[in-house]
Design an enzyme around this catalytic site. Sequence first.
Site, mmCIF file in Angstrom:
data_model
loop_
_atom_site.group_PDB
_atom_site.id
_atom_site.type_symbol
_atom_site.label_atom_id
_atom_site.label_comp_id
_atom_site.label_asym_id
_atom_site.label_seq_id
_atom_site.Cartn_x
_atom_site.Cartn_y
_atom_site.Cartn_z
ATOM 1 N N LYS A 476 0.875 -1.183 0.000
ATOM 2 C CA LYS A 476 0.000 0.000 0.000
ATOM 3 C C LYS A 476 0.907 1.225 0.000
ATOM 4 O O LYS A 476 1.669 1.437 0.938
ATOM 5 C CB LYS A 476 -0.891 -0.015 1.236
ATOM 6 C CG LYS A 476 -1.801 1.191 1.385
ATOM 7 C CD LYS A 476 -2.729 1.002 2.586
ATOM 8 C CE LYS A 476 -3.525 2.243 2.908
ATOM 9 N NZ LYS A 476 -4.305 2.072 4.143
ATOM 10 N N TRP A 477 0.828 2.014 -1.059
ATOM 11 C CA TRP A 477 1.668 3.214 -1.232
ATOM 12 C C TRP A 477 0.817 4.427 -0.881
ATOM 13 O O TRP A 477 -0.067 4.795 -1.649
ATOM 14 C CB TRP A 477 2.175 3.271 -2.678
ATOM 15 C CG TRP A 477 2.978 4.470 -3.064
ATOM 16 C CD1 TRP A 477 2.778 5.771 -2.701
ATOM 17 C CD2 TRP A 477 4.130 4.492 -3.923
ATOM 18 N NE1 TRP A 477 3.716 6.578 -3.273
ATOM 19 C CE2 TRP A 477 4.563 5.823 -4.034
ATOM 20 C CE3 TRP A 477 4.827 3.509 -4.630
ATOM 21 C CZ2 TRP A 477 5.643 6.209 -4.817
ATOM 22 C CZ3 TRP A 477 5.909 3.886 -5.410
ATOM 23 C CH2 TRP A 477 6.322 5.217 -5.494
ATOM 24 N N ASP A 478 1.104 5.011 0.269
ATOM 25 C CA ASP A 478 0.298 6.121 0.780
ATOM 26 C C ASP A 478 0.976 7.450 0.449
ATOM 27 O O ASP A 478 2.163 7.489 0.081
ATOM 28 C CB ASP A 478 0.151 5.937 2.299
ATOM 29 C CG ASP A 478 -1.079 6.622 2.871
ATOM 30 O OD1 ASP A 478 -1.691 7.435 2.167
ATOM 31 O OD2 ASP A 478 -1.409 6.350 4.043
ATOM 32 N N MET A 479 0.254 8.548 0.591
ATOM 33 C CA MET A 479 0.794 9.885 0.294
ATOM 34 C C MET A 479 -0.111 10.865 1.019
ATOM 35 O O MET A 479 -1.227 11.104 0.579
ATOM 36 C CB MET A 479 0.704 10.081 -1.223
ATOM 37 C CG MET A 479 1.470 11.227 -1.802
ATOM 38 S SD MET A 479 0.513 12.736 -1.808
ATOM 39 C CE MET A 479 1.545 13.780 -2.772
ATOM 40 N N ASN A 480 0.367 11.402 2.159
ATOM 41 C CA ASN A 480 -0.563 12.075 3.057
ATOM 42 C C ASN A 480 -0.445 13.587 3.165
ATOM 43 O O ASN A 480 -0.825 14.156 4.179
ATOM 44 C CB ASN A 480 -0.443 11.459 4.451
ATOM 45 C CG ASN A 480 -1.149 10.112 4.515
ATOM 46 O OD1 ASN A 480 -2.342 10.025 4.261
ATOM 47 N ND2 ASN A 480 -0.406 9.070 4.801
ATOM 48 N N CYS A 526 -2.813 5.103 -2.460
ATOM 49 C CA CYS A 526 -3.607 5.720 -1.400
ATOM 50 C C CYS A 526 -3.062 7.118 -1.203
ATOM 51 O O CYS A 526 -1.869 7.346 -1.373
ATOM 52 C CB CYS A 526 -3.444 4.886 -0.123
ATOM 53 S SG CYS A 526 -4.195 5.617 1.342
ATOM 54 N N ASP A 548 -10.824 7.381 3.207
ATOM 55 C CA ASP A 548 -10.684 7.053 4.628
ATOM 56 C C ASP A 548 -12.042 6.940 5.299
ATOM 57 O O ASP A 548 -12.128 6.503 6.438
ATOM 58 C CB ASP A 548 -9.861 8.135 5.346
ATOM 59 C CG ASP A 548 -8.371 7.877 5.213
ATOM 60 O OD1 ASP A 548 -7.987 6.773 4.801
ATOM 61 O OD2 ASP A 548 -7.587 8.791 5.536
HETATM 62 C C1 DGJ Z 1 -3.976 7.452 5.451
HETATM 63 C C2 DGJ Z 1 -4.604 6.255 4.824
HETATM 64 O O1 DGJ Z 1 -5.692 6.623 4.043
HETATM 65 C C3 DGJ Z 1 -5.022 5.275 5.917
HETATM 66 O O2 DGJ Z 1 -5.663 4.177 5.346
HETATM 67 C C4 DGJ Z 1 -3.798 4.856 6.680
HETATM 68 O O3 DGJ Z 1 -2.940 4.131 5.849
HETATM 69 C C5 DGJ Z 1 -3.095 6.067 7.243
HETATM 70 N N1 DGJ Z 1 -2.835 7.057 6.230
HETATM 71 C C6 DGJ Z 1 -1.816 5.679 7.924
HETATM 72 O O4 DGJ Z 1 -1.089 6.753 8.323
#
Ligand code: DGJ
Length: 740
Positions: A476-480, A526, A548
């Site tokens: 799962k490659w996230d980017m927040n 993600c 989310d």
């Molecule tokens: C945001 C993602 O959408 C969540 O599913 C989870 O992976 C968190 N980040 C983790 O920090």
Amino acid sequence: MPIIVHPNTQTFHLTNQTISYIFAVAPDGQLEHLYLGAKLHDREDYAYLTRRQLLGEQTASAFDQAVSPENQLFEYPEFGSGDMRLPAYQIQQENGSHISQFRYVDYQLTAGKPVLAGLPATYVDDPSEANTLTVHLRDELIATDLFLSYTLYENRPVITRSARFESQATTPLTLTEATSLTVDLPEQDYTMTTLVGAWAKERQINRHPLTTGIHSIGSMRGHSSAQYNPFVALAEPTATEHSGNVLGVTLLYSGNFQASVEADPYGGTRVKFGIHPHQFACRLDLEHRFQTPEAVMVIAQNGYNQMSQTFHQLFEQRLVRGPWRQKPRPILLNNWEGTYFDFNEDKLVALAEAGQKVGVELFVLDDGWFGKRDNDWAGLGDWQANLAKLPHGIKGLAERINALGMQFGLWFEPEMVNPDSDLYRAHPDWVLATPNREMSLSRHQYVLDFSKPEVVQAIGDQMLAVLDAANISYVKWDMNRSLTEVFSQGGAAADQGMVSHRYVLGVYALYERLRTAHPEILFESCASGGARFDASMLYYAPQAWTSDDTDAMERLKIQYGTSMLYPISSMGSHVSAVPNQQLGRTTPLATRAAVAYFGTFGYELDLTHLPEQELAELSRQVAFMKQHRQLLQFGTFYRLRSPFTGEHTSWMVVAKDQQSAIVGDYTRIGVVDPRTSALKLVGLDPDTNYRVNGKDAYYGSELMNAGIPITPLINAEHPADFSARVWVLERDSARLGGEH
Ligand code: DGJ
């Protein structure tokens, strides 16, 4: 030959079984657009479709005093010589001029579809599936060439487009705007649809009549965004889900984009889609060329559902690559909402064991396994296992998960770094930051400068050290966070206008490196949920975390909106705990599953504390999904009733052979004394007799015209609020009596 060229009139007719797209070289050498829509008979000369007029006070063309460029339909319009609408491109020259004039030179036809180096694109398996026309234009004064590329798919109402600029100029030129596509339509009577939202409410359908003016969506956040999805549709006002002409356009790009629709005061409409021009600047010279991303256009004649199905099939079949193309997705359990950062190896294994007992196939360890990551203040950038939590490392944990007969998956956020990390302490110059200015933190993290190949290389090395050492089946490659202070430290001033674009190319390059090293890994993209859910991501990651927000009622809207463009197989959908952690709402377990079935399906809650009765229900849900996921994820999806317009939502998938189908029907809020009603289905074979949930059987003609009977569900134990029904329709070999 589906791309017909008439040399005498210099007319290009792109046509297959269902659509036509026509343009020609105008007397001044520009490309004049003539037609887009249902298939037309071919003719040598379509001059009757031109719009050559001069209306009151308009500027005349330098080539014909009776014509104003403002009325003409163009393929890739210039600005500054009479066409006052939005231009397709801008080139700034050494003397300060922005005027440029590209004129037709020649064309090339090729079977199939060439790749776009470094960029995601739809593709063909065999050259017979599509043909590509590349039209070459040139502005002699600035020694620059423009190549417009058009691919027509043989069996799909789809045309893809892109543009490439090349220059031999010896004086400085800067490309300050380069769209992937413009389309000039001679009418204006349209309904415009976009997908808008925010965190936890992504891709809500926004639909309104087109009015005079410029209607624009876009992103300047450095990623495609939750706020505006890169998609726009124009439909005739009477179009429905099942009828009418709809033009849908998207861009295969994950960075800044702009989609504009200009309904001009003279009754025409210009659609324009490409990289956002804001702070974009690309040098053009012998060393610097520019290739735009690809735009994809769907020309549907049977309503919004047909537009969506065309996108779905194209993306599933000719955008997603590798072993996961059209392959049903594993049912997963993700620990995030179950544990957040509070876990250790034994706790994770206990959670996985509970998942294994109900039939889950893949256990995913989310955020918090690396560096000094006990909360979201530290650790991003240090991709080594935290041995205090995981004493046997990722390899040891993966082995324990594998010993349960389950696959193991892992979370990364490759593009980010916390100030409190070894990586940042060692390389403070590796983040995007503008000299001598404050840096904006978001979720306590900075954005790594992925426009620098050495940064992409170093993060890739760290990730591959983990992926090479353990048996990892899913990432799962996230980017927040969004990009701010976009500046590449140490970079040349003349290159700063390319940082956002090169950042995106860096993301693509790292995805490609990981995919090449581990083609078997299933990637899920993600971005704080669905803040980078765009078509280009599907080229690398066949599925995306949709949002989310896992509340079932909110998910109906999010998944319904997402289905405008993206296939069911791409939508990450999990059953989570109640009260829902984003909204506080409590919905029945059956409803949460009935929504999540129409996606990749999985769980995201602490199963170790669920009562036996609920665990038994989970086992039944997992068994149901395993039995039907091929149909659910790869059948033909139809939207039936919209959550945006009433209390009921309904959708269905139909098998390609029409022998089976599954319907989901959801009620948000019930009413007192509801009447018995019927839901009219679509897409079935009228002559097939379908058994519904193993009980009564009805012909397709009945289910589609009289509808599937809905007896009201209402009593104190089973209130209609937040309820769901799922009907499985399977061809019944025993025929019903009576005529059909
Ligand atoms: C945001 C993602 O959408 C969540 O599913 C989870 O992976 C968190 N980040 C983790 O920090």
